[in-house]
Scaffold this active site. Structure first.
Site, PDB file in Angstrom:
ATOM      1  N   SER A   3     -12.407   5.615   1.972  1.00 37.79           N
ATOM      2  CA  SER A   3     -12.684   4.888   3.217  1.00 37.79           C
ATOM      3  C   SER A   3     -14.189   4.714   3.403  1.00 37.79           C
ATOM      4  O   SER A   3     -14.643   3.659   3.861  1.00 37.79           O
ATOM      5  CB  SER A   3     -12.115   5.649   4.421  1.00 37.79           C
ATOM      6  OG  SER A   3     -10.732   5.774   4.312  1.00 37.79           O
ATOM      7  N   ARG A  41      -7.343  12.160  -6.130  1.00 35.35           N
ATOM      8  CA  ARG A  41      -7.906  11.033  -6.887  1.00 35.35           C
ATOM      9  C   ARG A  41      -8.562  11.535  -8.160  1.00 35.35           C
ATOM     10  O   ARG A  41      -8.106  11.284  -9.257  1.00 35.35           O
ATOM     11  CB  ARG A  41      -8.942  10.278  -6.029  1.00 35.35           C
ATOM     12  CG  ARG A  41      -8.344   9.531  -4.866  1.00 35.35           C
ATOM     13  CD  ARG A  41      -9.393   9.064  -3.895  1.00 35.35           C
ATOM     14  NE  ARG A  41     -10.126  10.202  -3.348  1.00 35.35           N
ATOM     15  CZ  ARG A  41     -10.989  10.148  -2.362  1.00 35.35           C
ATOM     16  NH1 ARG A  41     -11.294   8.991  -1.834  1.00 35.35           N
ATOM     17  NH2 ARG A  41     -11.587  11.230  -1.909  1.00 35.35           N
ATOM     18  N   HIS A  61      -4.422   5.023   0.138  1.00 38.50           N
ATOM     19  CA  HIS A  61      -3.574   5.749   1.099  1.00 38.50           C
ATOM     20  C   HIS A  61      -2.172   5.131   1.121  1.00 38.50           C
ATOM     21  O   HIS A  61      -1.172   5.844   1.120  1.00 38.50           O
ATOM     22  CB  HIS A  61      -4.139   5.646   2.523  1.00 38.50           C
ATOM     23  CG  HIS A  61      -5.451   6.337   2.742  1.00 38.50           C
ATOM     24  ND1 HIS A  61      -6.531   5.710   3.309  1.00 38.50           N
ATOM     25  CD2 HIS A  61      -5.841   7.610   2.503  1.00 38.50           C
ATOM     26  CE1 HIS A  61      -7.538   6.564   3.417  1.00 38.50           C
ATOM     27  NE2 HIS A  61      -7.148   7.729   2.918  1.00 38.50           N
TER      28      HIS A  61
END
Ligand code: PNS
Length: 153
Positions: A127, A89, A16
């Site tokens: 995450s 990604r 991020h």
């Protein structure tokens, strides 16, 4: 041009941060906006997540941290942002991200989604994986900013 970078950021990762840093080079201002999502049970409170983001973006003068609820395009309009910034990604991100971009565009044609390809070194990072590794006692030093490492200890 003002960009909103929306997300859960539970917690913020180096992936991020890479998007935020690169976004800051492209846009006048980047507003990192943490979604208050009552449907999810997060590990960190919205306040804590905002503090974590604040701590690792001190070096970026054109970044602002905020939180929002409701539709992202409504929030972007209120903040007079023209762009929604998202990182891509891997191929598996693409379908969902494209769906969100089209949905947002159907709701608000004046707001564009801009995708940045996540740097190679973080292309595997999420995450959820960070939380799993930390829970199982693995090191996440190389995956998240320092302030988050301490919070995950
Ligand atoms: O970090 P995430 O969980 O991938 O972020 C997803 C996010 C916050 C960008 C997305 O869920 C979102 O924009 N939610 C707000 C509600 C909304 O606007 N929904 C319609 C467009 S998809």
């Amino acid at each position: 041009m003002i960009a909103v970078y929306p997300g859960s950021f539970d917690p913020i990762t180096l992936g991020h941060l890479d998007i935020i840093e690169r976004g800051c080079r492209l846009f006048e201002r980047v507003i990192v906006a943490v979604l208050k999502n009552p449907q999810k049970t997060p590990l960190f409170t919205v306040q804590k997540r905002m503090e974590q983001i604040q701590a690792c973006t001190q070096h970026l003068p054109n970044v602002e941290i905020d939180s929002f609820n409701g539709l992202t395009v409504h929030y972007a309009r209120i903040r007079q942002a023209q762009v929604l910034l998202r990182g891509l990604r891997v191929l598996s991100d693409f379908e969902h991200e494209l769906q969100m971009a089209h949905t947002n565009n159907s709701l608000s044609t004046e707001i564009e989604t801009v995708f940045l390809a996540t740097s190679n070194e973080y292309s595997f990072l999420s995450s959820s994986l960070v939380k799993e590794i930390a829970k199982l006692g693995g090191s996440v030093n190389h995956l998240v900013p320092k302030s988050v490492v301490l919070d995950l200890d």
